[in-house]
Design a protein around this motif. Structure first.
Motif, short mmCIF file in Angstrom:
data_model
loop_
_atom_site.label_atom_id
_atom_site.label_comp_id
_atom_site.label_asym_id
_atom_site.label_seq_id
_atom_site.Cartn_x
_atom_site.Cartn_y
_atom_site.Cartn_z
N LEU A 965 0.83 -1.21 0.00
CA LEU A 965 0.00 0.00 0.00
C LEU A 965 0.86 1.26 0.00
CD1 LEU A 965 -2.88 -0.99 2.45
CD2 LEU A 965 -2.99 -0.73 -0.02
N SER A 966 2.02 1.19 0.64
CA SER A 966 2.94 2.33 0.61
C SER A 966 3.36 2.63 -0.82
CB SER A 966 4.14 2.05 1.49
OG SER A 966 5.08 3.11 1.43
N VAL A 967 3.70 1.60 -1.57
CA VAL A 967 4.09 1.78 -2.98
C VAL A 967 2.95 2.39 -3.77
CG1 VAL A 967 4.67 0.51 -5.09
CG2 VAL A 967 5.85 -0.01 -2.96
N GLN A 968 1.72 1.93 -3.52
CA GLN A 968 0.57 2.46 -4.25
C GLN A 968 0.38 3.95 -3.96
OE1 GLN A 968 -2.96 0.17 -3.57
NE2 GLN A 968 -2.03 -1.77 -4.16
N MET A 969 0.54 4.35 -2.70
CA MET A 969 0.37 5.77 -2.35
C MET A 969 1.45 6.62 -3.02
SD MET A 969 -2.31 6.09 -0.40
CE MET A 969 -3.10 4.78 -1.33
N TYR A 970 2.70 6.16 -2.98
CA TYR A 970 3.78 6.92 -3.62
C TYR A 970 3.56 6.99 -5.14
CZ TYR A 970 6.37 6.60 0.79
OH TYR A 970 6.77 6.72 2.10
N GLN A 972 0.70 6.98 -6.71
CA GLN A 972 -0.37 7.94 -7.01
C GLN A 972 0.15 9.37 -6.90
OE1 GLN A 972 -3.71 7.25 -8.00
NE2 GLN A 972 -3.45 9.42 -8.46
N ALA A 973 0.99 9.62 -5.90
CA ALA A 973 1.59 10.96 -5.79
C ALA A 973 2.47 11.26 -7.01
CB ALA A 973 2.40 11.07 -4.50
N ALA A 974 3.22 10.26 -7.46
CA ALA A 974 4.06 10.45 -8.64
C ALA A 974 3.22 10.71 -9.88
CB ALA A 974 4.95 9.21 -8.85
N LEU A 975 2.10 9.99 -9.99
CA LEU A 975 1.24 10.20 -11.15
C LEU A 975 0.65 11.60 -11.17
CD1 LEU A 975 0.16 8.49 -13.56
CD2 LEU A 975 -1.90 8.12 -12.21
N ASP A 976 0.46 12.17 -9.99
CA ASP A 976 -0.04 13.54 -9.90
C ASP A 976 1.03 14.58 -10.17
OD1 ASP A 976 -2.50 12.54 -9.34
OD2 ASP A 976 -2.42 12.92 -7.18
N GLY A 977 2.25 14.11 -10.49
CA GLY A 977 3.33 15.04 -10.84
C GLY A 977 4.17 15.48 -9.69
N GLN A 980 8.47 14.06 -5.25
CA GLN A 980 8.76 13.27 -4.07
C GLN A 980 8.24 11.85 -4.20
OE1 GLN A 980 10.51 14.57 -1.35
NE2 GLN A 980 10.61 12.45 -0.67
N GLY A 981 7.14 11.67 -4.94
CA GLY A 981 6.62 10.33 -5.16
C GLY A 981 7.60 9.47 -5.94
N PHE A 982 8.18 10.02 -7.01
CA PHE A 982 9.19 9.27 -7.76
C PHE A 982 10.42 8.98 -6.89
CE2 PHE A 982 6.93 11.52 -11.23
CZ PHE A 982 6.59 10.44 -12.01
N PHE A 983 10.82 9.98 -6.09
CA PHE A 983 12.00 9.80 -5.25
C PHE A 983 11.79 8.69 -4.22
CE2 PHE A 983 14.84 10.96 -1.75
CZ PHE A 983 16.04 11.15 -2.42
N ASN A 984 10.60 8.66 -3.60
CA ASN A 984 10.32 7.64 -2.59
C ASN A 984 10.26 6.25 -3.21
OD1 ASN A 984 10.24 9.71 -0.79
ND2 ASN A 984 8.04 9.60 -0.41
N LEU A 985 9.70 6.14 -4.40
CA LEU A 985 9.68 4.84 -5.08
C LEU A 985 11.10 4.36 -5.38
CD1 LEU A 985 6.71 5.29 -7.59
CD2 LEU A 985 6.77 3.77 -5.62
N CYS A 1024 11.79 12.18 -11.63
CA CYS A 1024 11.84 13.00 -10.42
C CYS A 1024 12.51 14.34 -10.71
CB CYS A 1024 12.59 12.23 -9.34
SG CYS A 1024 12.81 13.13 -7.79
N TRP A 1025 13.60 14.31 -11.43
CA TRP A 1025 14.31 15.54 -11.77
C TRP A 1025 13.48 16.44 -12.67
CZ3 TRP A 1025 19.98 15.56 -14.07
CH2 TRP A 1025 20.49 16.85 -13.97
N SER A 1026 12.81 15.83 -13.66
CA SER A 1026 12.01 16.63 -14.60
C SER A 1026 10.80 17.26 -13.93
CB SER A 1026 11.56 15.75 -15.77
OG SER A 1026 10.69 14.73 -15.32
N HIS A 1027 10.25 16.61 -12.87
CA HIS A 1027 9.09 17.17 -12.18
C HIS A 1027 9.47 18.06 -11.01
CE1 HIS A 1027 6.98 13.90 -14.33
NE2 HIS A 1027 5.92 14.67 -14.20
N SER A 1028 10.75 18.17 -10.72
CA SER A 1028 11.18 19.00 -9.60
C SER A 1028 11.05 20.47 -9.96
CB SER A 1028 12.63 18.67 -9.24
OG SER A 1028 13.06 19.49 -8.17
N SER A 1029 10.55 21.25 -9.01
CA SER A 1029 10.35 22.69 -9.25
C SER A 1029 11.57 23.51 -8.89
CB SER A 1029 9.14 23.18 -8.44
OG SER A 1029 9.35 22.94 -7.06
#
Length: 1127
Positions: A965-970, A972-977, A980-985, A1024-1029
């Motif tokens: 479930l942790s992977v699923q939450m991360y 979903q955060a990554a899919l939202d752009g 941090q979601g990509f980094f945690n995965l 992760c780098w491309s979505h970083s602000s």
């Protein structure tokens, strides 16, 4: 062999059993030579010719029965047949035995019926009989049936049919009566003189054999067919009993209710039965009711059917003003028929209402009590034919846009679609018995409270002295003496010992000034309830307000009984969340339902949200959720145009966002004062923003329409800004906070439109539609504004099509209206969104297929813009900004339980900041509950997914660790752009976790192209780098760089070049070391030895010493080279 068809209604001639024929030789051998003629060939020949030409003398074959002619005997035509196989086969042999008294035509026909069609001829055969009259003849016919009737589906027979009946019929028609082989079969059957039929047994589709086709399939086609050849689909178990409602529904008596649409039966037999009863309804409806009042209008909806033409159908059951049932039916001939019961329904008591239809007879029964003893029953009979089609429309429980609903509570509703049952055979128990009992006890107690409040208030108002009314021993006699009105004293409830039971109520009444409350009893009770609520809220809003919840609960209960249902919602939240009181699910449900019945907006949203998610003991029911949400969504645009009440603009302000918190202000705040200064200097943007803040109550500023209109007027008349001109024109048209001035408003609207403002162009269309009734001109302006992207114009065009007044288009066009409403809804138009949600819940438009979940989402979106919810959120935000943690926690809990996402995440944030406060006062795991609820929202923020991912990764209090479930939450955060979601995965992969393939597919990462973890890591870090602000080096970019350095170092260490260079360097080091050693040895040796070594032959004179020396030097560098990599 079985004989069929005899004795089915057609008379046939009795005949004697035939004797077995003698041996035959040849076709004519049956005519044997009589004795005595054997020696006379000429006589035998003469006799043979005679018998050939005179058949009535007993010519006999295997197909002919001899008939002895008699002068007085008459002949009657008959026909019957024998089927050699009782079931349908590809070729079925049928023996037809018949007798014709005159020249005739014999007809044989096979007729079948399926679920879709009936009386389909599949085989026909005719033959004439003109010579063999007055004799019984037998004809063998091989009836050939179509392959789709007798074989199973295969590669060639793709759709075999299920046959319900196969009729084999035959008849005889005399030729003189017009019979001919070319006459139509239907006309020929009408003139039949004898007829008969038999039934053949149809073979079910999956009991039939496969047909042996003389065709060879290709290998792949044959293999694919064999995979599914023996699969027999299983028909799902289906019943005609439908549960329309399980959990209690709180009906507020307004124009909203539960919409249910029934599909056709999947079972073919049930569907065929339903279709056969379109003009002869046979069904039963059973529902539980708890009525608070009879209908305040002419009729109130209980259960009724609305057809595809938006007309009432069969059945339609309403409640009248007197408490009778009004039952309405739609007739076959297109008219409507209604009847009213003789008895009335009980009030404030649970009862079951059973209505049974059987053709033209209706039986109505009400049952009460634990054993459901019949209270009232009535049977009504009609001679009219009712039209009944329960799939050509939808059912409504309660109210709708056509009629208001009955006030009270609906219990379980059962609907038997194909059966007319007596009450004792109906299975429809009251499921939530405890909750139903709580509802009954609540209204019993509230009746006492209302009596106490109304009598006490009237006593104080009449006596003028609060102390006189509180003298419990002498109040009755004093009132009787002074006013001579015993009816005034008759209702004193505290004379019956209720003072101790309602001590908090009497204390509140003693402290209240009742001389200023309204004289009307209902208004008086409601006003007192409101005052008690305000007193309780004032106590809760203190510095340590949450400590006093248990002491104000009795006050809130009395306020709820007085009809002030904001108190009901507070109690519901307290009991559901355990806020300073023990958690009690039933009490929470009770007060939430009571508040919803009282049309309290937050209670209705709470009920809608709980049924939408199916949480906290509420069953998942989207239709029930829609009933609550649509009620508030319908009121939201009306509330927005009402400048009174505790309302504020609903803003998405997150407590994590410091920048947004900085711009929150009040009338004396820096931001407001700066805007006011700029607006005074003539800044159009500042004037418009200041006016909006004051008009709608935004950004922490209290509503002040009068002050807002002053800034609208100043900006419109001074700055020539088209937006300000338009806003001022609108308030002049509607008279909101200012006197109406239609002439000036039209002038300003035209001026703003001339500047290209699409809102003003739409406003001109609205003016010509509302005031001038010039629909052509209105449509012209709206089409122009719609092209400019104005959603209001799209909605207005939809209204023209819906009302059937669009210029040049005859009649209504709901399809086009729905398209324009949908376009307006996508632009954020509230009324357009409401229409779309209605279309989705009813499914009456082809362009809007029924989707209850989508209907709930759209209605929820509008309801969450309600100003009363915004007021609660604003009070929580102000308390947070002021550091009043108790008050902030209270109001954010109240807002979060309505299901609005921003309040749920803000409440979880407060619980993270003050975990001690959450643990002390809340009976739920605050952080887990509200972050978890927020991630199930449509517009959940990415940080909520990250929080839940962290909670699943580390585990939280009673929640165990769950990496999946942790992977699923991360993810979903990554899919939202969220980077941090990509980094945690990526970190999970670094720790050895495996990302499932469905998660990679979810992230659009092809497992085939990224087979290794290194490849997946590289892809995740790049995203992760491309979505970083962050413009500078971010954790994502550093992780990406570190990964590539590791890969480069690993590649260097494993390359062949490195091995070659390492060997070369090592050899050089060894050679250099040996050289240095030799040099050092030579420098330490004696001169004699040096001279000896100068001899050219000395180098070859000591070969035994040199190898030993070399060996010792070779061992030495190997030890010295071991730490070389550290250098």
């Amino acid at each position: 062999m079985q004989r069929r068809g005899a004795g089915l209604g057609w008379p046939r001639r009795q005949h004697q059993q035939q004797q077995p024929p003698p041996p035959a030789v040849g076709s004519r051998a049956a005519a044997m030579v009589p004795p005595g003629l054997g020696g006379r060939p000429a006589c035998a020949l003469l006799l043979l010719c005679y018998l050939n030409f005179v058949p009535s003398w007993g010519r006999q074959t295997s197909l002919t029965t001899s008939v002895v002619p008699k002068a007085e005997q008459t002949y009657k035509d008959f026909i019957y047949f024998t089927v050699f196989e009782g079931s349908v086969r590809n070729v079925s042999a049928v023996s037809v035995e018949y007798l014709c008294s005159q020249p005739c035509v014999v007809s044989l026909e096979a007729v079948v019926s399926s679920e879709f069609r009936s009386s389909i001829p599949v085989y026909k055969k005719r033959w004439k009989n003109e010579k063999h009259l007055h004799t019984s003849r037998t004809h063998i016919v091989h009836v050939k049936f179509p392959s789709i009737m007798v074989y199973r589906d295969d590669y060639f027979i793709r759709h075999s049919i299920s046959v319900s009946a196969v009729i084999l019929r035959a008849w005889i028609t005399h030729t003189y009566g017009g019979a001919d082989l070319h006459v139509k079969w239907e006309a020929d059957l009408l003139h039949a003189v004898a007829r008969n039929y038999t039934l053949l047994q149809a073979v079910p589709p999956f009991e039939r054999p496969f047909k042996e086709h003389q065709v060879c399939l290709e290998w792949n086609a044959g293999y694919l067919w064999t995979l599914q050849a023996n699969r027999i689909p299983q028909c799902p178990l289906e019943n005609d009993a439908v549960t329309l409602l399980e959990f209690p529904y709180a009906s507020s008596g307004e124009n909203t209710g539960i919409v249910k649409k029934l599909p056709r039966f999947r079972n073919r037999e049930l569907e065929a039965t339903r279709r056969q009863r379109l003009d002869y309804p046979v069904f039963t409806v059973s529902l539980w009711l708890y009525l608070l009042h009879y209908c305040k209008a002419n009729l109130c909806g209980i259960l009724y059917f609305v057809d595809s033409n938006e007309m009432y159908g069969t059945p339609s059951v309403f409640l009248t003003e007197e408490g009778h049932l009004h039952i309405q039916m739609h007739l076959i001939k297109g008219e409507d028929l209604a009847v009213k019961t003789k008895f009335t329904l009980p009030l404030k008591e649970w009862f079951r209402l059973d209505i049974s239809f059987s053709g033209g007879q209706i039986a109505v029964t009400t049952s009460t009590g634990p054993d459901l003893k019949s209270h009232h029953n009535q049977t009504i009979s009609f001679r009219e034919d009712f039209h009944y089609n329960d799939t050509a429309g939808y059912f409504i429980l309660g109210g709708s846009r056509y009629v208001a609903g009955a006030e009270g509570f609906f219990g379980p509703v059962k609907y038997y679609r194909l059966r007319s049952l007596p009450p004792e055979q109906i299975f429809n128990p009251l499921l939530e018995k405890q909750l139903a009992e709580h509802i009954r006890l609540y209204y019993e107690r509230c009746a006492e409270v209302r009596d106490i409040v109304s009598v006490y208030a009237s006593t104080v108002q009449l006596g003028g002295q609060r102390q006189e009314a509180c003298d419990l021993r002498n109040a009755y006699l004093d009132l009787k003496r002074r006013y001579g009105s015993p009816s005034t004293c008759r209702a004193f409830p505290w004379e019956k010992g209720l003072q101790e039971q309602h001590s908090s109520l009497f204390q509140a009444l003693l402290e209240m000034d009742l001389l200023t409350v309204p004289r009307s009893q209902n208004e008086c009770v409601l006003e007192i309830g409101g005052r008690m609520f305000e007193k309780a809220v004032k106590r809760l809003s203190g510095v340590d307000g949450l400590q006093y919840i248990s002491s104000v609960v009795p006050l809130l209960m009395d306020s709820s009984c007085c009809g002030y249902h904001k108190a009901s919602y507070y109690l519901a939240v307290f009991y559901e969340t355990g806020l300073s009181v023990p958690r009690d699910r039933l009490q929470g449900m009770l007060y939430s339902l009571v508040g919803g019945q009282g049309s309290e907006r937050l209670s209705s949203m709470n009920l809608g949200y709980k049924h939408y998610q199916g949480i906290d003991g509420y069953p998942l029911d989207w239709e029930l959720s829609y009933a609550y949400y649509s009620n508030i969504a319908t009121k939201t645009p009306l509330d927005q145009h009402t400048l009174q009440g505790d309302q504020a603009y609903v803003e998405t302000i997150r407590l994590k966002d410091d920048e947004i918190l900085k711009v929150q202000t009040k009338e004396d705040g820096d931001v407001f004062m700066w805007l006011k200064h700029e607006a005074t200097r003539g800044n159009a943007a500042a004037q418009q923003r200041l006016a909006q803040m004051l008009f709608w109550g935004q950004q922490g500023v209290a509503k002040n329409p009068e002050a807002a209109i002053e800034w609208y007027a100043k900006g419109a008349l001074e700055t020539e800004d088209p937006a300000l001109i338009y806003d001022y024109a609108i308030v002049l048209f509607k008279g909101q906070g200012v006197k109406k001035n239609r002439r000036l408003a039209l002038e300003l609207m035209k001026k703003a439109a001339s500047k290209g403002l699409h809102q003003a162009v739409n406003g001109l269309g609205w003016y010509y539609h509302k005031f001038k009734k010039n629909y052509a001109k209105a449509a012209k302006y709206w089409l122009r504004a719609e092209e400019m992207g104005n959603p209001d114009a799209s909605y207005n065009l939809g209204v023209l099509y819906l009302d059937g007044i669009f210029p040049g288009v005859p009649g209504r066009n709901q399809t086009l209206a729905g398209e324009y409403f949908h376009k307006a809804a996508q632009g954020g138009h509230i009324e357009g969104t409401l229409w779309c949600s209605l279309y989705y819940i009813t499914g009456n438009l082809e362009t809007f297929p029924r989707d209850p979940e989508k209907a709930v989402v759209w209605a929820k979106h509008v309801a969450e813009k309600n100003g009363y919810l915004g007021h609660v959120i604003r009070k929580g935000l102000n308390a947070y900004l002021e550091g009043s943690w108790h008050e902030a926690l209270l109001y954010y809990v109240l807002a979060a339980e309505t299901g609005i996402e921003v309040s749920q995440t803000n409440l979880a944030h407060i619980c993270e900041e003050r975990p001690d406060l959450a643990r002390r006062y809340l009976g739920v795991n605050c952080v887990w509950r509200y972050y978890n609820l927020s991630v199930f929202q449509i517009d959940a923020p990415s940080f909520a997914y990250l929080k839940m991912g962290d909670l699943y990764y580390y585990g939280h209090q009673n929640q165990s660790q769950d990496l999946e479930l942790s992977v699923q939450m991360y993810a979903q955060a990554a899919l939202d752009g969220d980077s941090q979601g990509f980094f945690n995965l990526a970190l999970l992969i670094e720790e050895g976790a495996i990302i499932p393939h469905h998660i990679l597919d979810f992230l659009e990462i092809d497992p085939g192209l990224h087979a290794s973890n290194i490849s997946i890591l590289r892809e995740l870090y790049e995203r992760c780098w491309s979505h970083s602000s962050e413009e500078s080096l971010s954790p994502c970019s550093l992780a990406w760089l570190y990964l590539h350095l590791r890969l480069l170092w690993g590649a260097v260490l494993h390359s062949a070049l490195v091995y070659f260079l390492g060997t070369f360097v090592l050899s050089v080091l060894i050679a250099w070391t040996v050289q240095c050693f030799q040099s050092a040895s030579a420098s330490r040796s004696p001169p004699g030895a040096a001279q000896a070594s100068a001899d050219p032959t000395s180098s070859t004179a000591s070969p035994a010493v040199t190898p030993a020396t070399d060996a010792s030097h070779q061992n030495q560098p190997s030890v010295a080279n071991n730490p070389e990599p550290r250098g």
